[in-house]
Write a protein that holds these residues in place. Structure first.
Motif, PDB file in Angstrom:
ATOM      1  N   ASN A   1      31.791  -1.358 -70.320  1.00 51.70           N
ATOM      2  CA  ASN A   1      30.643  -1.378 -69.837  1.00 51.70           C
ATOM      3  C   ASN A   1      30.305  -2.844 -69.629  1.00 51.70           C
ATOM      4  N   GLN A   2      29.909  -3.309 -68.692  1.00 52.88           N
ATOM      5  CA  GLN A   2      29.568  -4.770 -68.232  1.00 52.88           C
ATOM      6  C   GLN A   2      28.408  -5.299 -69.052  1.00 52.88           C
ATOM      7  N   TRP A   3      27.495  -4.486 -69.173  1.00 52.95           N
ATOM      8  CA  TRP A   3      26.154  -4.893 -70.083  1.00 52.95           C
ATOM      9  C   TRP A   3      26.579  -5.039 -71.568  1.00 52.95           C
ATOM     10  N   LEU A   4      27.623  -4.304 -72.246  1.00 54.40           N
ATOM     11  CA  LEU A   4      27.917  -4.531 -73.730  1.00 54.40           C
ATOM     12  C   LEU A   4      28.754  -5.885 -73.495  1.00 54.40           C
ATOM     13  N   VAL A   5      29.758  -5.757 -72.538  1.00 60.06           N
ATOM     14  CA  VAL A   5      30.521  -7.052 -72.798  1.00 60.06           C
ATOM     15  C   VAL A   5      29.699  -8.383 -72.493  1.00 60.06           C
ATOM     16  N   ALA A   6      28.739  -8.335 -71.735  1.00 63.86           N
ATOM     17  CA  ALA A   6      28.012  -9.477 -71.425  1.00 63.86           C
ATOM     18  C   ALA A   6      26.851  -9.709 -72.912  1.00 63.86           C
ATOM     19  N   ALA A   7      26.698  -8.723 -73.436  1.00 59.09           N
ATOM     20  CA  ALA A   7      25.970  -9.021 -74.855  1.00 59.09           C
ATOM     21  C   ALA A   7      26.917  -9.703 -75.834  1.00 59.09           C
ATOM     22  N   GLY A   8      28.043  -9.333 -75.709  1.00 62.79           N
ATOM     23  CA  GLY A   8      28.916 -10.058 -76.631  1.00 62.79           C
ATOM     24  C   GLY A   8      29.266 -11.759 -76.148  1.00 62.79           C
ATOM     25  N   VAL A   9      29.231 -12.021 -74.870  1.00 66.47           N
ATOM     26  CA  VAL A   9      29.354 -13.185 -74.340  1.00 66.47           C
ATOM     27  C   VAL A   9      28.391 -13.960 -74.748  1.00 66.47           C
ATOM     28  N   PHE A  10      26.870 -13.187 -74.548  1.00 62.44           N
ATOM     29  CA  PHE A  10      25.632 -13.865 -74.929  1.00 62.44           C
ATOM     30  C   PHE A  10      25.626 -14.473 -76.374  1.00 62.44           C
ATOM     31  N   VAL A  11      26.262 -13.470 -77.286  1.00 61.70           N
ATOM     32  CA  VAL A  11      26.249 -13.757 -78.773  1.00 61.70           C
ATOM     33  C   VAL A  11      27.324 -15.182 -78.814  1.00 61.70           C
ATOM     34  N   TRP A  12      28.269 -15.304 -78.015  1.00 65.03           N
ATOM     35  CA  TRP A  12      29.283 -16.105 -78.311  1.00 65.03           C
ATOM     36  C   TRP A  12      28.794 -17.504 -77.628  1.00 65.03           C
ATOM     37  N   SER A  13      28.188 -17.545 -76.349  1.00 63.84           N
ATOM     38  CA  SER A  13      28.063 -18.588 -75.716  1.00 63.84           C
ATOM     39  C   SER A  13      26.750 -19.128 -75.706  1.00 63.84           C
ATOM     40  N   LEU A  14      25.554 -18.487 -75.943  1.00 63.77           N
ATOM     41  CA  LEU A  14      24.351 -19.124 -76.096  1.00 63.77           C
ATOM     42  C   LEU A  14      23.767 -19.236 -77.646  1.00 63.77           C
ATOM     43  N   ASN A  15      24.427 -19.011 -78.543  1.00 65.78           N
ATOM     44  CA  ASN A  15      24.096 -19.326 -79.746  1.00 65.78           C
ATOM     45  C   ASN A  15      24.292 -20.790 -80.161  1.00 65.78           C
ATOM     46  N   PRO A  16      22.941 -21.141 -80.509  1.00 70.21           N
ATOM     47  CA  PRO A  16      22.791 -22.709 -80.788  1.00 70.21           C
ATOM     48  C   PRO A  16      23.636 -23.320 -81.594  1.00 70.21           C
ATOM     49  N   PHE A  17      24.301 -22.629 -82.700  1.00 68.12           N
ATOM     50  CA  PHE A  17      25.376 -23.253 -83.307  1.00 68.12           C
ATOM     51  C   PHE A  17      26.433 -23.577 -82.471  1.00 68.12           C
ATOM     52  N   MET A  18      26.661 -22.687 -81.750  1.00 72.14           N
ATOM     53  CA  MET A  18      28.115 -22.886 -80.705  1.00 72.14           C
ATOM     54  C   MET A  18      27.754 -23.939 -79.701  1.00 72.14           C
ATOM     55  N   LEU A  19      26.604 -24.039 -79.290  1.00 71.27           N
ATOM     56  CA  LEU A  19      26.177 -24.847 -78.291  1.00 71.27           C
ATOM     57  C   LEU A  19      26.498 -26.295 -78.803  1.00 71.27           C
ATOM     58  N   PHE A  20      25.963 -26.728 -80.111  1.00 69.97           N
ATOM     59  CA  PHE A  20      26.076 -27.824 -80.729  1.00 69.97           C
ATOM     60  C   PHE A  20      27.191 -28.133 -81.354  1.00 69.97           C
ATOM     61  N   GLU A  21      27.917 -27.329 -82.025  1.00 71.28           N
ATOM     62  CA  GLU A  21      29.030 -27.765 -83.020  1.00 71.28           C
ATOM     63  C   GLU A  21      30.323 -27.687 -81.837  1.00 71.28           C
ATOM     64  N   THR A  22      30.145 -27.180 -80.782  1.00 75.17           N
ATOM     65  CA  THR A  22      31.521 -27.323 -79.952  1.00 75.17           C
ATOM     66  C   THR A  22      31.449 -28.739 -78.820  1.00 75.17           C
ATOM     67  N   ILE A  23      30.405 -29.334 -79.541  1.00 76.11           N
ATOM     68  CA  ILE A  23      30.327 -30.868 -78.593  1.00 76.11           C
ATOM     69  C   ILE A  23      30.340 -31.744 -79.587  1.00 76.11           C
ATOM     70  N   ASN A  24      30.779 -31.588 -80.829  1.00 75.65           N
ATOM     71  CA  ASN A  24      30.191 -32.288 -81.889  1.00 75.65           C
ATOM     72  C   ASN A  24      31.200 -33.838 -81.801  1.00 75.65           C
ATOM     73  N   GLY A  25      32.286 -33.739 -80.989  1.00 76.65           N
ATOM     74  CA  GLY A  25      33.144 -35.121 -80.595  1.00 76.65           C
ATOM     75  C   GLY A  25      34.282 -34.842 -81.546  1.00 76.65           C
ATOM     76  N   LEU A  26      34.587 -33.733 -82.536  1.00 79.17           N
ATOM     77  CA  LEU A  26      35.656 -33.456 -83.293  1.00 79.17           C
ATOM     78  C   LEU A  26      36.624 -32.678 -82.239  1.00 79.17           C
ATOM     79  N   GLU A  27      37.656 -31.910 -83.075  1.00 83.75           N
ATOM     80  CA  GLU A  27      38.507 -31.187 -82.530  1.00 83.75           C
ATOM     81  C   GLU A  27      38.254 -29.646 -82.234  1.00 83.75           C
ATOM     82  N   THR A  28      36.887 -29.421 -82.569  1.00 82.21           N
ATOM     83  CA  THR A  28      36.345 -27.923 -82.540  1.00 82.21           C
ATOM     84  C   THR A  28      36.515 -27.191 -81.291  1.00 82.21           C
ATOM     85  N   SER A  29      36.152 -27.854 -80.065  1.00 83.02           N
ATOM     86  CA  SER A  29      36.541 -27.267 -78.803  1.00 83.02           C
ATOM     87  C   SER A  29      37.745 -27.030 -78.539  1.00 83.02           C
ATOM     88  N   LEU A  30      38.539 -27.770 -78.754  1.00 86.01           N
ATOM     89  CA  LEU A  30      40.037 -27.565 -78.294  1.00 86.01           C
ATOM     90  C   LEU A  30      40.713 -26.531 -79.438  1.00 86.01           C
TER      91      LEU A  30
END
Length: 520
Positions: free
Chosen positions: A123-152
């Motif tokens: 179901n594309q909508w359920l998959v999108a819900a998981g992507v939403f939780v992953w991509s737009l979580n503010p924790f992810m938005l900030f911590e994956t551009i923290n200058g450390l090895e996190t994104s890699l």
């Protein structure tokens, strides 16, 4: 390809929105980046990469050698500083380029996560819900551009996860080419963040035990490849520093354990209390820094709904899927950092987000299976999640590094009032070391192997005197409490005089303000 885009357009849109949000964040003012995005540890990376690019070797201060970093991200940063670095103090262009590379890696990781989630629902909508939780979580938005090895590290973790799932599904044949690919990704995962070797080990053990007779050859081949990929770092590290891991990890463990024993004694009862205390703090950390504690409770409820529709029993080993094996890997990762090392920073546990996204897809799938008014409930859940994301951002992320303003201002003050050859010691040395003309020496051992060795034998004050350090810049709590046990025969009143202070109105950990002391 076109049909995939048409079907899953919402998932791709969410990944694009996350990319744009992170571009917006890194193009804010320097003050915003300093107080909201980049921790002091990131400037350790930047300064070491700056020095390596200048030909000074693996050193933070230009003198003391260090292995206090994860190697793969450092290699990328050194390349950036070689090409775009000006060699000037406080060079910002390489930092922005590094953050741009992090954003690109995050977008690629988002696509890999989307592909993983399609394994759990059509179901594309359920998959999108998981992507939403992953991509737009503010924790992810900030911590994956923290200058450390996190994104890699997240990129290679997601890639390894996908390959492991495809192998389980039979989409990847067990041949030498597959072993080379999986082993290489596994080796790079280790080099991206050393403690993520636990994930490779969890997969390897699961794969071998699941069917030893059929799988052992491929497991050995993959393990050998991964070991060969990762071995240059470990060989260099051991030959230069006589340790397999980093001084940063060893120094952190040393300080955490010493403080517990310093405050509570060394009895077995106190040790057990310390383990449970650390587990409580670690649990609170990952709940509070994965979007919102309430989000975790919502997912728990969805998990109960999912389990209610299944016959509850523990699966046998051969029935255990690779996803569960990797989840066990996260649990071991968490326990190793929290129950054994008695510490942990938010970015240590970023990989949990993938399991939360998978849990969201599975839980929502069960929740919506027989429910009426699906659209109404969906809108309500989206609104509730966005609300708690906003609460979490406000409580946990906004101004999370506000004390670093004082560190930057102190660096500017030193540039104006101290000679450039002055040697200044600092326990929190990243920002001051990167923006100061003075030679800033790290004193807590994170990026200074010699300081770590001095701490290990509780002779740090002797090291400070022998190193001709003229000033110490830090908060009073560092000298009076946190590192007091390591400072042999140290009397602050006798040894130091206050020269300058910044931010004396700050309370709590930073009470007394960032202070520059002169050694008498």
């Amino acid at each position: 390809m076109l049909n995939t885009i048409k079907t899953h357009w919402l998932s791709f849109l969410l990944i694009a929105l996350a990319l744009l949000a992170q571009v917006f964040l890194i193009t804010r003012s320097f003050s915003f980046l300093l107080t909201n995005v980049l921790p002091d540890d990131a400037f350790y990376y930047f300064q070491i990469a700056h020095n390596i690019a200048l030909g000074l070797g693996s050193t933070f201060d230009g003198v003391n050698a260090t292995n206090g970093y994860h190697p793969l991200w450092m290699v990328i940063l050194v390349g950036i500083y070689k090409v775009w670095g000006s060699g000037a103090v406080g060079d910002m262009l390489p930092i922005h380029i590094a953050l741009g590379i992090s954003i690109a890696l995050n977008a690629l990781t988002g696509l890999i996560v989307w592909r993983i989630l399609t394994r759990f629902s059509s179901n594309q909508w359920l998959v999108a819900a998981g992507v939403f939780v992953w991509s737009l979580n503010p924790f992810m938005l900030f911590e994956t551009i923290n200058g450390l090895e996190t994104s890699l590290s997240l990129f290679f973790f997601a890639a390894f996860f996908l390959l492991a799932v495809r192998l389980q599904e039979g989409r990847v044949p067990q041949n030498i080419v597959s072993a080379l690919v999986l082993g290489t990704v596994g080796g790079l995962l280790v080099l991206a963040r050393l403690d993520l070797a636990i994930y490779f080990a969890a997969w390897w053990v699961w794969f071998v035990l699941r069917d030893w007779k059929s799988n052992w050859v491929f497991a050995v081949q993959t393990g050998v490849v991964a070991a060969l990929v990762a071995s240059p770092w470990f060989l260099w590290n051991y030959s230069h520093f006589h340790m397999l891991f980093t001084s940063a990890s060893r120094a952190t463990d040393l300080v955490n354990h010493t403080l517990i024993y310093q405050d509570n004694g060394t009895s077995i009862v106190q040790t057990i209390k310390a383990v449970f205390y650390s587990l409580y703090n670690g649990g609170e950390l990952i709940l509070g820094r994965t979007g919102a504690p309430v989000l975790a409770l919502i997912l728990l409820g969805l998990g109960v709904a999912y389990a209610a529709g299944k016959r509850l029993r523990l699966p046998r080993l051969k029935e255990l899927s690779v996803e569960y094996a990797l989840l066990v890997g996260f649990i071991v990762l968490f326990l190793a950092n929290v129950a054994v090392r008695w510490g942990g920073r938010p970015w240590y546990f970023m990989s949990l987000e993938l399991f939360i996204a998978i849990g969201a897809v599975l839980g929502l799938q069960e929740f919506f299976r027989d429910i009426s008014y699906k659209r109404m409930y969906a809108v309500g859940l989206i609104g509730l999640t966005l609300f708690f994301f906003a609460v979490s951002w406000s409580k946990e992320l906004r101004g999370q590094y506000s004390n670093q303003t004082e560190m930057y201002v102190m660096a500017q003050w030193m540039n104006e009032h101290l000679h450039k050859d002055t040697v200044v010691g600092a326990f929190n040395a990243g920002v001051e070391g990167y923006f100061s003309n003075a030679k800033v020496v790290n004193l807590d051992g994170l990026v200074n192997y010699n300081a770590y060795e001095a701490m290990r034998i509780h002779k740090l004050y002797s090291y400070i005197r022998d190193s001709k350090i003229a000033y110490i810049s830090d908060w009073p709590i560092s000298l009076n409490y946190r590192y007091k046990s390591f400072l042999d025969n140290f009397d602050a009143q006798m040894a130091l005089s206050v020269v300058h202070a910044e931010g004396s109105d700050i309370n709590g950990r930073f009470a007394g303000g960032l202070t520059l002391y002169k050694l008498k």
